[in-house]
Design a protein around this motif. Sequence first.
Motif, mmCIF file in Angstrom:
data_model
loop_
_atom_site.group_PDB
_atom_site.id
_atom_site.type_symbol
_atom_site.label_atom_id
_atom_site.label_comp_id
_atom_site.label_asym_id
_atom_site.label_seq_id
_atom_site.Cartn_x
_atom_site.Cartn_y
_atom_site.Cartn_z
ATOM 1 N N GLU A 207 -4.146 -70.963 141.325
ATOM 2 C CA GLU A 207 -3.804 -70.392 142.632
ATOM 3 C C GLU A 207 -3.843 -68.864 142.656
ATOM 4 O OE1 GLU A 207 -3.400 -72.148 145.248
ATOM 5 O OE2 GLU A 207 -3.259 -74.131 144.357
ATOM 6 N N ALA A 208 -3.617 -68.243 141.499
ATOM 7 C CA ALA A 208 -3.518 -66.772 141.487
ATOM 8 C C ALA A 208 -4.902 -66.154 141.449
ATOM 9 C CB ALA A 208 -2.712 -66.320 140.280
ATOM 10 N N ILE A 209 -5.371 -65.765 142.630
ATOM 11 C CA ILE A 209 -6.748 -65.269 142.743
ATOM 12 C C ILE A 209 -6.938 -64.003 141.923
ATOM 13 C CG2 ILE A 209 -8.429 -64.336 144.377
ATOM 14 C CD1 ILE A 209 -7.068 -66.153 146.480
ATOM 15 N N PHE A 210 -5.883 -63.166 141.831
ATOM 16 C CA PHE A 210 -6.075 -61.870 141.175
ATOM 17 C C PHE A 210 -6.513 -62.034 139.715
ATOM 18 C CE2 PHE A 210 -1.568 -62.944 140.673
ATOM 19 C CZ PHE A 210 -1.393 -62.808 139.298
ATOM 20 N N MET A 211 -6.167 -63.193 139.118
ATOM 21 C CA MET A 211 -6.496 -63.351 137.709
ATOM 22 C C MET A 211 -7.999 -63.341 137.483
ATOM 23 S SD MET A 211 -3.842 -65.975 135.987
ATOM 24 C CE MET A 211 -4.669 -65.951 134.411
ATOM 25 N N TRP A 212 -8.749 -63.921 138.438
ATOM 26 C CA TRP A 212 -10.194 -63.898 138.194
ATOM 27 C C TRP A 212 -10.946 -62.977 139.148
ATOM 28 C CZ3 TRP A 212 -11.185 -66.403 142.760
ATOM 29 C CH2 TRP A 212 -10.344 -67.468 143.117
ATOM 30 N N SER A 213 -10.197 -61.986 139.691
ATOM 31 C CA SER A 213 -10.907 -60.981 140.487
ATOM 32 C C SER A 213 -10.494 -59.591 140.006
ATOM 33 C CB SER A 213 -10.617 -61.196 141.962
ATOM 34 O OG SER A 213 -9.223 -61.291 142.167
ATOM 35 N N THR A 214 -9.399 -59.065 140.584
ATOM 36 C CA THR A 214 -9.040 -57.677 140.261
ATOM 37 C C THR A 214 -8.585 -57.520 138.815
ATOM 38 O OG1 THR A 214 -6.899 -58.236 141.151
ATOM 39 C CG2 THR A 214 -8.400 -57.067 142.607
ATOM 40 N N ASP A 215 -7.848 -58.508 138.308
ATOM 41 C CA ASP A 215 -7.295 -58.338 136.956
ATOM 42 C C ASP A 215 -8.169 -58.981 135.873
ATOM 43 O OD1 ASP A 215 -5.286 -57.364 138.481
ATOM 44 O OD2 ASP A 215 -3.673 -58.172 137.235
ATOM 45 N N LEU A 216 -9.384 -59.310 136.230
ATOM 46 C CA LEU A 216 -10.216 -60.063 135.278
ATOM 47 C C LEU A 216 -10.336 -59.318 133.941
ATOM 48 C CD1 LEU A 216 -11.908 -62.554 134.932
ATOM 49 C CD2 LEU A 216 -13.895 -61.326 135.706
ATOM 50 N N ASP A 217 -10.580 -57.988 134.019
ATOM 51 C CA ASP A 217 -10.737 -57.229 132.775
ATOM 52 C C ASP A 217 -9.487 -57.291 131.920
ATOM 53 O OD1 ASP A 217 -13.109 -56.657 133.710
ATOM 54 O OD2 ASP A 217 -12.922 -54.457 133.736
ATOM 55 N N SER A 218 -8.347 -57.135 132.599
ATOM 56 C CA SER A 218 -7.121 -57.101 131.785
ATOM 57 C C SER A 218 -6.825 -58.495 131.226
ATOM 58 C CB SER A 218 -5.945 -56.567 132.590
ATOM 59 O OG SER A 218 -5.608 -57.487 133.596
ATOM 60 N N VAL A 219 -7.160 -59.562 131.974
ATOM 61 C CA VAL A 219 -6.961 -60.923 131.424
ATOM 62 C C VAL A 219 -7.800 -61.063 130.159
ATOM 63 C CG1 VAL A 219 -7.389 -63.369 131.784
ATOM 64 C CG2 VAL A 219 -6.363 -62.029 133.603
ATOM 65 N N ALA A 220 -9.037 -60.599 130.246
ATOM 66 C CA ALA A 220 -9.925 -60.737 129.091
ATOM 67 C C ALA A 220 -9.370 -59.962 127.898
ATOM 68 C CB ALA A 220 -11.323 -60.244 129.451
ATOM 69 N N THR A 221 -9.000 -58.716 128.140
ATOM 70 C CA THR A 221 -8.488 -57.907 127.031
ATOM 71 C C THR A 221 -7.252 -58.553 126.427
ATOM 72 O OG1 THR A 221 -9.175 -56.025 128.366
ATOM 73 C CG2 THR A 221 -7.885 -55.552 126.405
ATOM 74 N N LEU A 222 -6.418 -59.104 127.314
ATOM 75 C CA LEU A 222 -5.205 -59.774 126.852
ATOM 76 C C LEU A 222 -5.560 -60.939 125.924
ATOM 77 C CD1 LEU A 222 -2.151 -60.047 127.224
ATOM 78 C CD2 LEU A 222 -2.604 -61.623 129.077
ATOM 79 N N CYS A 223 -6.536 -61.712 126.360
ATOM 80 C CA CYS A 223 -6.940 -62.861 125.529
ATOM 81 C C CYS A 223 -7.471 -62.389 124.186
ATOM 82 C CB CYS A 223 -7.993 -63.684 126.245
ATOM 83 S SG CYS A 223 -7.332 -64.578 127.658
ATOM 84 N N PHE A 224 -8.277 -61.302 124.207
ATOM 85 C CA PHE A 224 -8.791 -60.805 122.923
ATOM 86 C C PHE A 224 -7.632 -60.423 122.014
ATOM 87 C CE2 PHE A 224 -12.596 -59.134 125.558
ATOM 88 C CZ PHE A 224 -13.122 -60.410 125.624
ATOM 89 N N LYS A 225 -6.608 -59.794 122.594
ATOM 90 C CA LYS A 225 -5.446 -59.412 121.776
ATOM 91 C C LYS A 225 -4.772 -60.653 121.219
ATOM 92 C CE LYS A 225 -3.776 -54.903 123.208
ATOM 93 N NZ LYS A 225 -3.600 -54.486 124.604
ATOM 94 N N SER A 226 -4.697 -61.663 122.082
ATOM 95 C CA SER A 226 -4.032 -62.894 121.679
ATOM 96 C C SER A 226 -4.745 -63.553 120.504
ATOM 97 C CB SER A 226 -3.984 -63.849 122.864
ATOM 98 O OG SER A 226 -3.396 -65.041 122.486
ATOM 99 N N PHE A 227 -6.058 -63.349 120.411
ATOM 100 C CA PHE A 227 -6.805 -63.962 119.298
ATOM 101 C C PHE A 227 -6.458 -63.323 117.966
ATOM 102 C CE2 PHE A 227 -10.324 -65.148 122.447
ATOM 103 C CZ PHE A 227 -9.960 -66.477 122.464
ATOM 104 N N GLU A 228 -5.974 -62.088 118.000
ATOM 105 C CA GLU A 228 -5.702 -61.403 116.737
ATOM 106 C C GLU A 228 -4.609 -62.122 115.966
ATOM 107 O OE1 GLU A 228 -4.941 -57.279 117.119
ATOM 108 O OE2 GLU A 228 -7.038 -56.804 117.427
#
Length: 2045
Positions: A207-228
């Motif tokens: 439901e949260a549109i911002f996750m795959w629009s405005t905040d897409l970059d930060s979601v991705a970076t967050l996931c990369f951090k999470s992989f560490e």
Amino acid sequence: MELAHSLLLNEEAYNQLGEVQRAEFIFDWLRYLEKLLLATSRSDVREKQKTLVEQLLSLLNSSPGPPTRKLLAKNLGILYSIGDTFSVYETIDKCNDLIRSKDDSPSYLPTKLAAVVCLGSLYKKLGRILVNTFTDTVGNILKAMKSAESQGRYEIMLSLQNILNGLGAAAIPCHRDVYKAAKSCLTDRSMAVRCAAAKCLLELQKEAIFMWSTDLDSVATLCFKSFEGSNYDVRISVSKLLGTVLAKAIISKHPGTASRQSMRRVSLEEVLELLGTGFLRGSSGFLRASGDMLKGTSSVSRDVRVGVTQAYVVFVSTLGGTWLEKNFAAFLSHILSLVSQSHPKATQTQTDAVCGRRCVSFILRATIGGLLGEKAQIAAAKDICQAIWKLKKVMDAVMSDSNVETRLGSTDVTASQHMLVCALQELGNLTYSLGTTAAPLLQDSSSGILDSVISVIVHPSISVRLAAAWCLHCIAVALPSYLTPLLDRCLERLTVLKSSPEAVTGFSFAVAALLGAVKHCPLGIPHGKGKIIMTLAEDLLCSAAQNSRLSAQRTQAGWLLIAALMTLGPAVVSHHLARVLLLWKCVFPVSPKDLETEKSRGDSFTWQVTLEGRAGALCAVKSFVSHCGDLLTGEVIQRLLPPLPCAVDLLTQLSSVLKAYGSPLKTPSLVYRQRLYELLILLPPETYEGNLCAILKELAADLTASDIQVAASAFLLPPLCHRDDLVILSPLLQETDHRFIEEQLLLGNGIACGSLEYDPYAIYEKDVLGDSVPKPLPPVLSVISSAVKLFGVVCAHVGEAQRLLILEQLLDSIKHTKGARQQVVQLHVVSSLSSFLKYLAGSKGNLGPEEMRRLAVALVMGALESPNPLLRCAAAEAWARLAQVVDDGAFTAALAQVSFDKLKSARDVVTRTGYSLALGSLYRYLGGISSSQHLNSCVGILYTLSQDSTSPDVQTWALHSLSLIIDSAGPLYHMHVEPTLSLIIMLLLNVPPTHAEVQQSLGRCLNALITTLGPELQGNSTSISTLRTSCLLGCAVMQDNPDCLVQAQAISCLQQLHMFAPRHVNLSSLVSCLCVNLCSPYLLLRRAVLACLRQLVQREAAEVSEHAVMLAKDSREELTLDANIREVGLEGALLTLLDKETDQKLSNDIKETLNHMLTSMAVDKLSFWLKLCKDVLAASADFTTVTCVDTMQEEEGDKGDDASVLTTRNDDKSYPFTNPRWATRVFAAECVCRIINQCENAHSAHFDIALAQEMKKRDSRNDFLVLHLADLIRMAFMAATDHSDQLRLSGLETLLVVIRRFAAIPEPEFPGHVILEQYQANVGAALRPAFASETPPDVTAKACQVCSAWIASGVVSDLNDLRRVHQLLVSSLTKIQAGKEALSHLYNESASTMEILAVLKAWAEVYIIAVERHKSHRQPLKTTTCSEESVRNGSYSSDGLLDLVHTDLGTLSRLWLAALQDFALLTLPSEFASQLPVEGGAFYTAETSENAKLHYYNSWALILHATALWLTSTGFVVADPDEGVSHLSRPVTPTSMCQGSSSGATVKSPEDVCTDRFHLILGISVEFLCSLRSDATMESITACLHALQALLDVPWPRSKIGSDQDLGIELLNVLHRVILTRESPSIQLASLEVVRQIICAAQEHVKEKRRSAEVDDGAAEKETLPEFGEGKDTGGLVPGKSLVFATLELCVCILVRQLPELNPKLTGSPGVKATKPQVLSEDGSRLVSAALVILSELPAVCSPEGSISILPTILYLTIGVLRETAVKLPGGQVSSTVAASLQALKGIVSSPMARAEKSHTAWTDLLRSALTTVLDCWDPVDGTHQELDEISLLTAITVFILSTSPEVTTIPCLQKRCIEKFKATLEIKDPVVQIKTYQLLLSIFQYPNPAVSYPYIYSLVSSIVEKLQEIDQRKPEDTTELQIFQEGIKVLEALVAIAEEQHRSQLVACLLPILISFLLDDNTLGSATSIMKSLHDFALQHLMQIGPQYSSVFKNVMASSPALKARLEAAIKGNQESVKVKIPTSKHTKNPGKNASIQLKTNFL
């Protein structure tokens, strides 16, 4: 526990329980409540809702464990969703209060957590109803999270996920807050919290549109951090989140117009760019990265890279296959760019590059291999090919740069290398998985795949050359027809480009890779290629020294080719072995002195080349030893040995060489070491005994070398640990779908993964896993691993003193190092010690003195306390092995004591884990360590450790160890079962969900306990049922666990329970659990699911299938497969899964599961199964192939409906199976065959169309196979015309099965036709493509089999229709006439042998059938009552088929004889090998004879039968040798093959040729039959016996057998053996038929000799005639030299096996012991009858004396059979055995020997005895009367009376008994017996010799007349009496005829009154019964005959009795009138009948 099953909690029972039981009780109640609430009516629930809510909420305060709180929350949710929702707000407030509470004590924690879980569950269930309270709740929860510990954060995340799920879009106000909280949790310390956060965010992004629009970059970076620093589960969850969000960004349509300005569409490029950033730069973001890059320190951590790799796959999978097809080009170029030079950091070091390439390969494999259908895969392959061309062009441009300086300095050469490697590997994998369906791809000239691959073989980078070679390997395995052309092409380039270093290595790699492919291609390569390769290799090695620029490459290439050549196996290598051994000898110096001089000479470069050469030679020898074990004779080993000491010497000097020449030699010397070690491991240690000490020193130095920096425990230790123990270590060691990329994390950061460039020699080895590239480790690591293995062997073979020294040295080396180095050395030393102990234990060796033990214990103890868990694991294994090797109770006890002490005193995790596992291992190897005392202390300590909740690791290891002990202790463990079980349940209910590894260990314990209890679990006692309930409870807790591996444990526990106590496992819930997890992303869970399913369907397939469908229909939860199961059932879902699954073990399980389901259900659900198979086969059928059939049928004026149904398919209709792969389609085709086989054992209506249609009408649910014939044909057709060769083979097999099963079923609507006839066009069309020139020989061979089956089946009677298929066979016959030379050179010569023999076998089958039909139609047709038409058709087709074959018989017979000659040569024992022709036979070459044997074995039998038939049809007349040669380019006459070149001039006489052929057939048959292998097929044995029968049908061979007695005896002995070893009645009958023919042959021979003797000695005295026949003058038969004796043995064997009572030994008395007669089975009767026929023929083969010696036996057996089988049958029938024995008896007693003067008296005596025996049969034995059939016995007596000479039966005593028997029989009331008796008497009375007949007449006539008069008075009532009367009259009439004149009148006077009394007058005639009428007619007729014959007597009688006269006259008059009346009426009635018949005809038409 029963008390827990109520709606409300039974508080009374609850309060009486202890702490632990309460938890169980609550959990059980909650489980029950959940089911109960769903089943209870709403009103009942509302009534008790208040109490229930109170009870549930009160439980919140009783600190519920994780599983309990989850269930509690679930129940609350269900309760409110069913009942009223008034009080729900109170409940929510209460939970919120509990969460707000300030109590931070650990005891209060469970209550808080339970409240959090409850909130989640309530919002999930009730959703929007609670919308007004949710902001407070979420706020409260998020606030609580700030102070929560990891369990709290974990539960809060999951609870938020549920809240979001329930509220949907209504939760938007809180989205940002939740997002913020989840962000922090995504990088949490605790891995479980990270997973939970990923799940929460995954829910949020819906439901949260911002996750795959405005905040897409930060979601991705967050996931990369999470992989560490993540683990596998986190990578799975987070990659799923990242992939889904990115996919959503691409496909989403943004709602609302207002927000459009602020939103922009995200393009695919941007998304890929984002992922690429993560892959290349990791989580460091964009700004910081640049700084690092400038410093040159940035390298992405591997776990981030692996995580991003998985995210790529999720991203593409979410978008789906069709998306990938459309965007493939863009996707491919992006993925390849990840390893391109534009990102130099990513491939900075070789290690990084290798890992990066792995990831790229994985992405390509998972997407292309997993998502695309075959057509799309072919398109993808073309794109990859384009990419390769592009990269190649770039490289060419660089390479052609004339300025050498810039060319070599340019980075572009290496730039494209990694991209090329990935592209080539994927292209190889793709082709491999497509198999022969990739043919169109390679034939398509526009894409030029082969050219592109071959063009990069000369790439400057070695890894690209290897990848290209590997790609060729894959292409060759997929398409075997390309193997030889590719090999030729590469060899040709290698020869031409010998002067280019790249080409030499590149093409040698390619050749080696292709040679490695040969073992995957059953059809092989031509044998001559070996010689070419060997010559080329020698040439390369010899020319290496000529040009220093090329010497290293040529040396490597030469040895690589030789090493690869060894994989072709002994058959090829044996021809080149001498040259290889010579090269091996030359590569090393002869003596140590030469080695010294070598050292002083050379420079760095020459040493490099030398070491390369020697390493290559070692590798070639290693390859020889491992692939050609059969050639390793003592002599060869002796020739291998001399260079070894020198090789070891060089090893010892390497270090000094290295010092002298520096670092360039470092790698070559390492490689040399490794090769030598590998070879020594393979050779038996005895071969290098002298060098053991030197080797050991070197090994010790290697293991403790000072320069090894990396501790690669992950590759060294796993083989030394026990497989079961690895599960407690990192989950990385477990098998997963991502193993390919996860492996790099296992090895640790500094170490490279395996890759082909580290060891090019791996390219020809058999790969580890299916299609994946071999992955050898770098030499630094592989040397260690070889050294460790070799150390074990060498150390076990040196002296004890030496051992001690080495161990001490190793122990010191550990002590003297520090820090990280110490760990490395310790790792190596412990590994070697483990390896040594393992070897000792395996070879039952001895460890040595006490001191050795001390050292070993010290070493292992050190390792048990090592911080490296893998090392501890290996040490625990070594600890137990040490005890096993020492094998001394005291020592073992001491070891155990050490562990106990350590465990009691130690507090640190490391020691406790190490020693607890050591205890378990100790127990595993020495189960039941002597005393139970010991077991108690073990268990006690482990109990304590497993409850140490401060350290999950200790718990995990202790529980694992406990599970080992439970497993090994077996029944000893029973006393501990209850406490252990309650401990397990308690821990399961309390261990936090964040510690999944503890729960996995608990699962293993539970599994071990269930196994220990075993079948006892079925019991009903209270204790057992309590245990059982606890087990089920434990399984339930684990099933609810979020961790997939724990769920897998639950499933395997339930599987065990189901095995031991099936009634107590709830099948429906188990099946639903299995269905839900069928597609789990966890491989181990899927494996557990299928292993369980496989077990369930063996017992209850139908129930499992129903449960699955029910579940899919009711499914409330999201079931991934539900739509699929709903449509196609569980079976269809499994088929879909099979299509997608890549894991080999799993695929096999799926197939087995489906096979079990098919076996038990296919017959009942026939349409369903056939539709499944049809959908799979049709879903990807290439419809072009089908349309061609259609048009062909149209032309013939046929409706073509069958085929056209296929073409007119609506494409919009969705198919349940989308593009299944070829392997799945092959499986479906095999299923069709299985279904047909299943139906065979079911109802007969499956193969009877009339019956099937009738039963279908009666009940439409009935379903029969024959009604689906059109589908079966269609499926076979689709499969047989596919692109995939495997599928074509399966299709042809299916067609063959269909033809064989359905050929004989008549078509009810068209009598005289069969149902298959209408499909002949389809059959023809399915077969035609298989005879095309490019078809592989195995397909053609199969098609030949189908052709012959089709022609032989007789389905098509019209010759013109048959010609189509016949033509195919004719074409293949033309193709093979040129013999072995003419066929294709693509495959091994044995492949052409296979094809030739298949064609010959097919023709043989057709010829055999043609001859059989011809025979059956030649028999007189008068007896058949069929219309002329059918006779005409029948005879036409039968002769016609023979005519069809006749045209080619000349050629065929020649080829057949040649094939038989080959077969005869090939079956000679090996000692005659030297005598075989050097160039091979007609159809095989000498080199490939081993492979060819198999094909000859498959086809010789039918060829033999056909040849025998052909020879008999020509009657062994030899045709003119020149006749018919015109057909053959090279006449293959057997004569030309038999002659050596020396005797070429002599031409054999026809007699000799005939003899040769006769002996060929006889020899092959006898050789085969006398040593029947267990795998000999019934078909071969039958064909062989039929061939012998055919042979003996003609006089010439019979005369050969007759004249050669030894030959006959040998044949008989062989047949006797066949009868003893083969139970099949048909084989035994066929054998008996041959025996009969041999006896006939002997008879003919004896007759012929007697005749010629009589002619010669005509004038001489009779007495001097020599005796012919067996037994000569003495009558003695010598066993082994006597034909008759052999025959008797054989017949006795048959008779005694059918009638054991015939054997006096068995019955225990020599005399005739009476038993109840019996009727034999039909087969038994046939066998007995055949044996009797043979027995009756025997006297004729003997001389008179000989006949006397065998007569008693023959008579005993014949009469025995009569006695044993003379059963009364209804209607007076005689059983076939009785008839046969009477027939035999007649043959024996009427033998000429009975009359011959020499044997007359003896025969008479014996025959009298025999008659007495028959008479004795009547007499009651032991007072009981026998129920024998009187008729049979009387007939036997009559045979004696009539067929023997009178003196046998006329002696008074016998005669009197015989007459008595007849008298007695006449008295029997049974009419049938009376009729038969009259008939027998009639034959006796008419016997010409009065001495025989008169006594009977005197004694019996009076009683006969009395009988007749009695009937006369009584008047017969039924037909039988009428018959009795008629037979009696016949007897009297015969008497009248025999009687002398004077008595005749009396007799006639008796006869007439009787006859006349039956005449009727006119009045009575009308009203008389039919019986009276027929009597009247009979009497009248006989009177009319008697009157004229004996007129005088007749008149006298008439005169004396006027009454009789009057009656007779009246009757005669009446008779005349009736005759008059009949005539006119008959005229009258003619016409109507005629009309009627015409009308009928017209109606009928």
